[in-house]
Write a protein that holds these residues in place. Structure first.
Motif, PDB file in Angstrom:
ATOM      1  N   ALA A   1      -2.290  41.629 127.940  1.00  0.00           N
ATOM      2  CA  ALA A   1      -1.985  40.728 129.051  1.00  0.00           C
ATOM      3  C   ALA A   1      -3.071  40.789 130.114  1.00  0.00           C
ATOM      4  CB  ALA A   1      -0.628  41.086 129.649  1.00  0.00           C
ATOM      5  N   VAL A   2      -3.513  41.990 130.447  1.00  0.00           N
ATOM      6  CA  VAL A   2      -4.572  42.146 131.449  1.00  0.00           C
ATOM      7  C   VAL A   2      -5.864  41.500 130.967  1.00  0.00           C
ATOM      8  CG1 VAL A   2      -6.022  43.847 132.630  1.00  0.00           C
ATOM      9  CG2 VAL A   2      -3.555  44.219 132.452  1.00  0.00           C
ATOM     10  N   ALA A   3      -6.178  41.690 129.674  1.00  0.00           N
ATOM     11  CA  ALA A   3      -7.401  41.112 129.119  1.00  0.00           C
ATOM     12  C   ALA A   3      -7.376  39.593 129.213  1.00  0.00           C
ATOM     13  CB  ALA A   3      -7.579  41.560 127.666  1.00  0.00           C
ATOM     14  N   TRP A   4      -6.246  38.986 128.878  1.00  0.00           N
ATOM     15  CA  TRP A   4      -6.157  37.527 128.926  1.00  0.00           C
ATOM     16  C   TRP A   4      -6.154  37.013 130.359  1.00  0.00           C
ATOM     17  CZ3 TRP A   4      -2.998  34.606 124.706  1.00  0.00           C
ATOM     18  CH2 TRP A   4      -3.414  35.033 123.442  1.00  0.00           C
ATOM     19  N   LEU A   5      -5.399  37.670 131.223  1.00  0.00           N
ATOM     20  CA  LEU A   5      -5.333  37.217 132.617  1.00  0.00           C
ATOM     21  C   LEU A   5      -6.707  37.249 133.282  1.00  0.00           C
ATOM     22  CD1 LEU A   5      -2.028  38.927 133.781  1.00  0.00           C
ATOM     23  CD2 LEU A   5      -2.467  36.469 133.841  1.00  0.00           C
ATOM     24  N   ILE A   6      -7.407  38.364 133.133  1.00  0.00           N
ATOM     25  CA  ILE A   6      -8.693  38.515 133.811  1.00  0.00           C
ATOM     26  C   ILE A   6      -9.800  37.786 133.059  1.00  0.00           C
ATOM     27  CG2 ILE A   6     -10.452  40.171 134.536  1.00  0.00           C
ATOM     28  CD1 ILE A   6      -8.233  42.191 135.023  1.00  0.00           C
ATOM     29  N   GLY A   7      -9.889  38.005 131.738  1.00  0.00           N
ATOM     30  CA  GLY A   7     -10.986  37.428 130.963  1.00  0.00           C
ATOM     31  C   GLY A   7     -10.980  35.910 130.963  1.00  0.00           C
ATOM     32  N   PHE A   8      -9.866  35.307 130.582  1.00  0.00           N
ATOM     33  CA  PHE A   8      -9.788  33.846 130.567  1.00  0.00           C
ATOM     34  C   PHE A   8      -9.760  33.286 131.990  1.00  0.00           C
ATOM     35  CE2 PHE A   8      -8.230  34.571 126.205  1.00  0.00           C
ATOM     36  CZ  PHE A   8      -9.041  33.668 125.526  1.00  0.00           C
ATOM     37  N   GLY A   9      -9.234  34.066 132.936  1.00  0.00           N
ATOM     38  CA  GLY A   9      -9.262  33.617 134.328  1.00  0.00           C
ATOM     39  C   GLY A   9     -10.680  33.492 134.854  1.00  0.00           C
ATOM     40  N   LEU A  10     -11.529  34.478 134.563  1.00  0.00           N
ATOM     41  CA  LEU A  10     -12.929  34.395 134.971  1.00  0.00           C
ATOM     42  C   LEU A  10     -13.640  33.240 134.271  1.00  0.00           C
ATOM     43  CD1 LEU A  10     -14.007  38.164 135.003  1.00  0.00           C
ATOM     44  CD2 LEU A  10     -13.592  36.672 136.973  1.00  0.00           C
ATOM     45  N   TYR A  11     -13.286  33.014 133.016  1.00  0.00           N
ATOM     46  CA  TYR A  11     -13.911  31.909 132.283  1.00  0.00           C
ATOM     47  C   TYR A  11     -13.563  30.576 132.944  1.00  0.00           C
ATOM     48  CZ  TYR A  11     -15.815  29.431 128.265  1.00  0.00           C
ATOM     49  OH  TYR A  11     -16.585  28.637 127.460  1.00  0.00           O
TER      50      TYR A  11
END
Length: 212
Positions: free
Chosen positions: A42-52
């Motif tokens: 969840a953290v990976a998707w929230l932060i990673g895709f959020g930055l993208y």
């Protein structure tokens, strides 16, 4: 001298309660903490895709001026960290498990590995011929779609409703984000995908604590 607590139960109901308590305790020891399984992703998707999304927004806009390499680097780093966290938690819980369950787990892991390699190899040959925004959408939509499908498959194998429902949710939002187009897909996956994984992890952990 034998303590009262060490005596065997004399009532059938007490015996059943004792068996159930021991079964629940054993199941609790053989299941990894749901938070360690779900929340790192969840953290990976929230932060990673959020930055993208912030760097590569719809219509070529840039909401936050970040280096072009940063969003993908952060995303892949967090995904690897999530995979390691899940692997460690699962190894501690399932390390002594043998039989059909262990075999299913190994085969399921092979499906993830080979499926991912096959898809990414094909995408690598196609994406270089597409504009940057469409290439990014192709990569992310395919990877998220594979994740949703394999989550549903895992839920079907182990009759895990949480896993199956999460896979179905990921598949639905992936479709919605893909139709919305480049940029929007990253936002949908970050908020709805990462948020959904957080919720499923919290609910699964709540059920674990209730059973134990």
């Amino acid at each position: 001298m034998t303590r009262h607590d060490d005596l065997p139960p004399t009532d059938a109901a007490d015996a059943l309660r004792l068996i159930e308590a021991q079964r629940a305790a054993a199941a609790s020891r053989l299941q990894p903490d749901a938070r360690l399984v779900y929340w790192p992703w969840a953290v990976a998707w929230l932060i990673g895709f959020g930055l993208y999304f912030l760097r590569f927004s719809p219509d070529g806009r840039v909401l936050v001026r970040l280096p072009g390499w940063l969003p993908l680097t952060v995303l892949f780093t967090l995904l690897v960290a999530a995979a390691v966290a899940q692997a460690v938690a699962s190894a501690r819980a399932y390390g002594q498990v043998t039989g059909d369950s262990a075999q299913r787990g190994r085969w399921y892991g092979y499906a993830w590995a080979l499926g991912s390699l096959g898809i990414y190899a094909g995408l690598g040959r196609i994406a270089e011929h597409l504009p940057h925004d469409l290439a990014g959408l192709l990569w992310s939509a395919t990877a998220v779609g594979l994740t949703g499908a394999l989550h549903m498959a895992g839920g079907a194998i182990w009759l895990d409703r949480d896993l199956f429902r999460l896979g179905a949710w990921i598949s639905v939002i992936n479709l919605a984000g893909t139709f919305a187009g480049p940029g929007w897909h990253a936002l949908v996956v970050s908020v709805a995908g990462g948020g959904g994984i957080l919720v499923v992890g919290a609910l699964a952990r709540r059920r674990q604590r209730h059973r134990s």
